[in-house]
Design a protein around this motif. Structure first.
Motif, PDB file in Angstrom:
ATOM      1  N   LEU A  54       0.806  -1.220   0.000  1.00 20.03           N
ATOM      2  CA  LEU A  54       0.000   0.000   0.000  1.00 20.03           C
ATOM      3  C   LEU A  54       0.849   1.284   0.000  1.00 20.03           C
ATOM      4  N   PRO A  55       1.898   1.401   0.817  1.00 18.89           N
ATOM      5  CA  PRO A  55       2.663   2.654   0.790  1.00 18.89           C
ATOM      6  C   PRO A  55       3.208   2.989  -0.596  1.00 18.89           C
ATOM      7  N   ALA A  56       3.785   1.997  -1.279  1.00 21.74           N
ATOM      8  CA  ALA A  56       4.310   2.242  -2.630  1.00 21.74           C
ATOM      9  C   ALA A  56       3.180   2.593  -3.589  1.00 21.74           C
ATOM     10  N   ALA A  57       2.021   1.939  -3.423  1.00 26.04           N
ATOM     11  CA  ALA A  57       0.889   2.208  -4.306  1.00 26.04           C
ATOM     12  C   ALA A  57       0.319   3.611  -4.062  1.00 26.04           C
ATOM     13  N   GLN A  58       0.340   4.070  -2.818  1.00 27.86           N
ATOM     14  CA  GLN A  58      -0.115   5.427  -2.533  1.00 27.86           C
ATOM     15  C   GLN A  58       0.868   6.457  -3.102  1.00 27.86           C
ATOM     16  N   HIS A  59       2.157   6.182  -2.978  1.00 29.95           N
ATOM     17  CA  HIS A  59       3.138   7.095  -3.563  1.00 29.95           C
ATOM     18  C   HIS A  59       3.007   7.137  -5.085  1.00 29.95           C
ATOM     19  N   ARG A  60       2.689   5.997  -5.690  1.00 29.28           N
ATOM     20  CA  ARG A  60       2.500   5.957  -7.144  1.00 29.28           C
ATOM     21  C   ARG A  60       1.338   6.865  -7.542  1.00 29.28           C
ATOM     22  N   LYS A  61       0.243   6.805  -6.774  1.00 29.43           N
ATOM     23  CA  LYS A  61      -0.901   7.684  -7.025  1.00 29.43           C
ATOM     24  C   LYS A  61      -0.526   9.156  -6.898  1.00 29.43           C
ATOM     25  N   ILE A  62       0.174   9.499  -5.798  1.00 29.39           N
ATOM     26  CA  ILE A  62       0.566  10.884  -5.557  1.00 29.39           C
ATOM     27  C   ILE A  62       1.493  11.384  -6.659  1.00 29.39           C
ATOM     28  N   ASP A  63       2.468  10.559  -7.032  1.00 31.36           N
ATOM     29  CA  ASP A  63       3.436  10.976  -8.046  1.00 31.36           C
ATOM     30  C   ASP A  63       2.774  11.194  -9.396  1.00 31.36           C
ATOM     31  N   ARG A  64       1.774  10.365  -9.732  1.00 29.00           N
ATOM     32  CA  ARG A  64       1.042  10.577 -10.987  1.00 29.00           C
ATOM     33  C   ARG A  64       0.339  11.924 -10.979  1.00 29.00           C
ATOM     34  N   LEU A  65      -0.266  12.280  -9.848  1.00 29.60           N
ATOM     35  CA  LEU A  65      -0.942  13.570  -9.755  1.00 29.60           C
ATOM     36  C   LEU A  65       0.047  14.725  -9.860  1.00 29.60           C
ATOM     37  N   LEU A  66       1.156  14.617  -9.168  1.00 25.66           N
ATOM     38  CA  LEU A  66       2.158  15.681  -9.221  1.00 25.66           C
ATOM     39  C   LEU A  66       2.750  15.805 -10.617  1.00 25.66           C
ATOM     40  N   ASP A  67       2.969  14.681 -11.278  1.00 22.57           N
ATOM     41  CA  ASP A  67       3.449  14.722 -12.670  1.00 22.57           C
ATOM     42  C   ASP A  67       2.413  15.391 -13.571  1.00 22.57           C
ATOM     43  N   THR A  68       1.143  15.010 -13.379  1.00 22.62           N
ATOM     44  CA  THR A  68       0.070  15.588 -14.191  1.00 22.62           C
ATOM     45  C   THR A  68      -0.013  17.095 -14.003  1.00 22.62           C
TER      46      THR A  68
END
Length: 421
Positions: free
Chosen positions: A183-197
């Motif tokens: 879950l921690p890595a999956a949450q960071h993946r979500k956050i990073d996608r938003l920040l990239d977007t």
């Protein structure tokens, strides 16, 4: 801290506390005619579904499938007759029905949500559906009360089932089935996608609407952004500030207890994760006009939003729901079409990109629900009673079923301004 007294029961063994749970402790009054109509409608609906509803341990209804064990049919039908789906949820909270596979039962119901009530009764929805209380309107004052109802319950409660990032929104996994330690890595993946977007890099002036417990602000600051993040939850603000300080980014992040409507300035990027659901339909135009006002020329808005079908939104937007009564006062899920209508009609913002990942939310909710169940004794130790645990379990299972059925989706959207010459 411990749970507020409004969430506590004086006696965990004597049944629902009538002061804390007045509408759970005692079944509501309902006319015999209304109850009879409700029973007839529910029996007809259950009889056509791929589940098995067992009434009082004797009579089975349905085509076969996950078991719905209705232990007290009289109270069950009376509650539904009095308050529809609110009564359905309160009956579960009262222990009048249960299910070994709660998500399975609720998924079947979500799959068939549009057809559970006969068309003839749907046309009379205004006569039988409960209306949302005026007190839940998301004015600046009302929003603070609505947010506090949920997010100020107890930081310790949320920490029991969320992962170490304290992210209370859908994760993005690499594959299924998901595992809790991922879950921690999956949450960071979500956050990073938003920040990239949103195009967040060194020097970006970033506004976050809805702080959560600070994880997105920390990751944005680590990229070199300067962040203003706003929340209406004092509990979240205090813990977010502590986590940001511990991460060494206190000089780059300001956490402000503020309504989004009170923010001023210009920002290169605006990010908001599953906050629009708390805005309320009456204030969607204000919300998007605020984004438009705060976005600097050439800026980008990245939103993560839970959405529902537009036809269901149109018929149910003024209906008072179980979720609004017990979990998210004033909350309402938008549709993608509603977002388009509001942005096109009230702002220069336009949707440039949209990615849905509802299956990932179903898995996120499953992991939260299983963790919450495993740590029931610790929930009790915080002072939350058995009715609260059933309520919270129903909320997590109800939400998971919505995503598993496809009735709900979660999307990341990129909004950019349609600049005029």
């Amino acid at each position: 801290m411990t749970a507020p007294t409004s969430a506590l029961s004086a006696d965990h063994t004597s049944g629902p506390d009538p002061e804390r749970w007045p509408d759970v402790a005692t079944p509501p009054r309902a006319s015999g005619a209304r109850t009879a109509v409700a029973e007839r409608v529910v029996r007809r609906a259950l009889g056509r579904l791929p589940l098995r509803a067992r009434l009082a341990g004797a009579e089975d209804i349905g085509l076969g499938g996950p078991l719905m064990d209705v232990r007290d049919p009289d109270a069950f039908f009376r509650r539904i007759g009095a308050s529809g789906l609110i009564g359905f949820g309160e009956s579960y909270m009262a222990g009048e029905w249960d299910a070994p596979d709660l998500v399975g039962v609720l998924t079947v119901l979500a799959d068939n949500a549009a057809d559970l009530v006969p068309r003839s009764l749907q046309r009379l929805r205004g006569l039988w559906a409960l209306r949302r209380p005026a007190a839940q309107l998301n004015t600046p004052e009302g929003s603070r009360d609505n947010i506090s109802h949920h997010y100020d319950l107890s930081n310790e409660l949320f920490a029991l089932f969320l992962d170490e990032t304290l992210s209370y929104s859908s994760a993005v996994f690499r594959g299924f089935p998901a595992e809790y330690d991922l879950l921690p890595a999956a949450q960071h993946r979500k956050i990073d996608r938003l920040l990239d977007t949103a195009g967040v890099t060194e020097g970006t002036r970033l506004l976050e609407i809805g702080t959560g417990w600070g994880e997105l602000a920390v990751r944005a600051a680590a990229r070199g952004a300067r962040v203003l993040t706003v929340t209406l939850s004092a509990e979240q603000r205090d813990l977010a500030r502590a986590r940001i300080r511990a991460a060494g980014f206190e000089d780059r992040v300001e956490v402000r207890l503020s309504d989004y409507r009170q923010v001023t300035g210009a920002f290169d990027a605006i990010v908001s994760v599953e906050m629009i659901e708390a805005v309320g339909a009456e204030f969607w135009p204000v919300y998007f006009r605020t984004l438009d006002r705060l976005l600097a020329p050439g800026g980008r808005v990245a939103l993560q939003a839970i959405t529902m079908p537009d036809d269901r939104l149109r018929v149910s937007r003024s209906t008072y729901t179980w979720i609004q009564k017990y979990i998210f006062p004033g909350g309402l899920l938008p549709s993608t079409e509603a977002i388009e209508r509001i942005t096109n009609g009230h702002t220069g913002l336009r949707t440039a990109q949209r990615v849905g990942f509802g299956a990932h939310y179903a898995e996120t909710l499953r992991l939260w629900r299983e963790r919450f169940t495993e740590r029931a004794a610790e929930v009790d130790a915080l002072g939350f009673d058995a009715v609260f645990r059933r309520m919270w379990t129903f909320y997590l299972a109800y939400s998971e079923a919505g995503f598993r059925s496809g009735y709900l989706d979660v999307q990341q959207l990129l909004l950019t301004r349609e600049e005029t010459a």
